[in-house]
Scaffold this active site. Sequence first.
Site, short mmCIF file in Angstrom:
data_model
loop_
_atom_site.label_atom_id
_atom_site.label_comp_id
_atom_site.label_asym_id
_atom_site.label_seq_id
_atom_site.Cartn_x
_atom_site.Cartn_y
_atom_site.Cartn_z
N LYS A 1 0.85 -1.19 0.00
CA LYS A 1 0.00 0.00 0.00
C LYS A 1 0.89 1.25 0.00
O LYS A 1 1.49 1.61 1.00
CB LYS A 1 -0.91 0.04 1.22
CG LYS A 1 -1.91 1.20 1.11
CD LYS A 1 -2.11 1.92 2.41
CE LYS A 1 -1.69 3.30 2.63
NZ LYS A 1 -1.75 4.34 1.68
N GLU B 1 9.73 2.31 10.68
CA GLU B 1 10.77 3.29 10.35
C GLU B 1 10.08 4.65 10.34
O GLU B 1 9.23 4.90 9.48
CB GLU B 1 11.36 3.01 8.97
CG GLU B 1 11.99 1.65 8.81
CD GLU B 1 13.27 1.48 9.60
OE1 GLU B 1 13.89 2.49 9.97
OE2 GLU B 1 13.64 0.33 9.87
N CYS C 1 13.55 11.73 5.82
CA CYS C 1 13.59 11.33 7.23
C CYS C 1 14.96 11.63 7.81
O CYS C 1 15.11 11.87 9.00
CB CYS C 1 13.26 9.86 7.38
SG CYS C 1 14.22 8.82 6.29
N GLU D 1 9.76 17.38 14.26
CA GLU D 1 10.07 17.16 12.85
C GLU D 1 9.21 18.09 11.99
O GLU D 1 7.98 18.07 12.08
CB GLU D 1 9.78 15.69 12.48
CG GLU D 1 10.22 15.37 11.06
CD GLU D 1 9.91 13.93 10.64
OE1 GLU D 1 8.77 13.50 10.87
OE2 GLU D 1 10.81 13.28 10.08
#
Length: 498
Positions: free
Chosen positions: A177, A252, A286, A386
């Site tokens: 997905k 992750e 990331c 973030e």
Amino acid sequence: MPDAKVYRNFIGGEWVESVTRKTFENRNPADTRELLGHFQASNEEDVKRAVEAAAEAYKRWRLVPAPKRGEILYRVGQILVKSKEDWARQMTQEMGKILKETRGDIQEAIDMSYYMAGEGRRQFGVTTPSELPNKFMMSVRMPMGVSALITPWNFPMAIPSWKMMPALVCGNTVVFKPASYTPLSAYNLVKACEEAGVPKGVVNLVTGSGRGVGLPLMKSDAVKVVSFTGSTEVGRAVSEACAPTFKRSNMEMGGKNAQMVMDDARIDLAVEGALWGGFGTTGQRCTATSRVIVHKKVMKEFLDKFMARAKALKIGNGLNPSVEMGPLVCEDQLNTVMKYVEIGKKEAKLLCGGSPLKSGDFAHGYFHEPTIFAEVDPHATIAQEEIFGPVVSVIPCDSLEQAIQMNNDTIYGLSSSIYTQDVNRAFQAMRDAYTGIFYVNSSTIGAEVHLPFGGTNHTGNGHRESGTAALDVFSEWKAIYVDFSGKLQKAQIDDVTW
Ligand code: NAD
């Protein structure tokens, strides 16, 4: 553009429509007037069918010799090589990063396909002597079954390949997905698998939302392993959904990566690193360098040079070869960046940038200036959360020890780096930085496929992608004991003397 192509799901080796008969649009974030295609807005029934197809295919795929599975992956790599340029252009169109980077994204998928093709002839276990005579011991990897792969949009082909290739070479089947901003690259990767001869049902693609497709996948009893890359917030929900059925989940997630610049660093090199790490992929990595911790003795020189370079970056449509930074992926992401810039203006000194770009060539895209904040407190919101955009916080420090302490002081732990000419300092930082990835005299980005990839703290849950570590996500160890003594021998009990 009513005639834009309608793309389908891939289930059991057939390209099929969703049972919902609904689709969603894929548009270019550099110019939203450009419609790239319509993709299936799938639901849990589509997921069920894909999982059933994968479970059925698993019965045969797990018995295909691993070197043969590897040969198919090798062919996937060759197809990616052949299609690299076209698919890189499509990737730039669907998510905005510049062509040089989308070529790199596909190259990473090529590297991973070739690397995991080789693992078809390795997947080493161990043999070890028994404490008993005439007894043989070994450990072997066994596949797990249906693997659910849930991926973000920032590395639309690389990240799926980090998951798909090790899953397949270990003998698992896959339901994939992708993120809804990048379904075309996912489609291209699955096309490559089909063309390479991956048998029907071994790789299945279901597009749609996190709630409509992702969540039902997590909840399916038939799914044995989940590999998720995305935000820490969604990762938490995914972990919770996996827990009741004790699925193995490889998570992750986010990062708040720091580059440390010591007073003996080569400043020009450190500036290059911060520029690439901070503004490459428009800061949407990331591993992006969202913090730069700079020794006060070299702060002025670093800031002057960094600001000059950031201001000179050419922004625009990533298909233009002279452009160095593309748009954000979507309006939400642009709004997030603008929200954090407003917070930053209250917390620190805005050195350059700080605004979205909305006129002229930028009128129909999600562009934002490269933005640098100086004099940032290490505990400020912009130094802790973030942002996932072209915003870099520069934090002053007095020593290596303080820099390392600041580096480690976030909820994340993906990547960090140090610029120094002193080997002792480099080794001290290497030892004490609590991040899964560390660079010396390089930016916080630039991982290669044959070393483990992942992070500590809220970045991950202890697993790693890439390298042989990825095999540990997609296989279970089986310890095998073969007794050829012809009698019952009892470990820990028999007194073996000679
Ligand atoms: P996201 O968490 O919003 O979405 C990731 C994927 O999860 C998408 O496919 C999404 O549709 C799906 N999803 C959303 N809700 C779900 C649910 N309830 N159940 C199951 N699936 C669901 O992340 P994003 O915006 O696509 O990507 C950006 C994030 O990814 C950043 O936080 C970034 O740091 C992280 N990221 C991490 C790594 C890494 O390796 N550590 C690599 C790239 C990106």
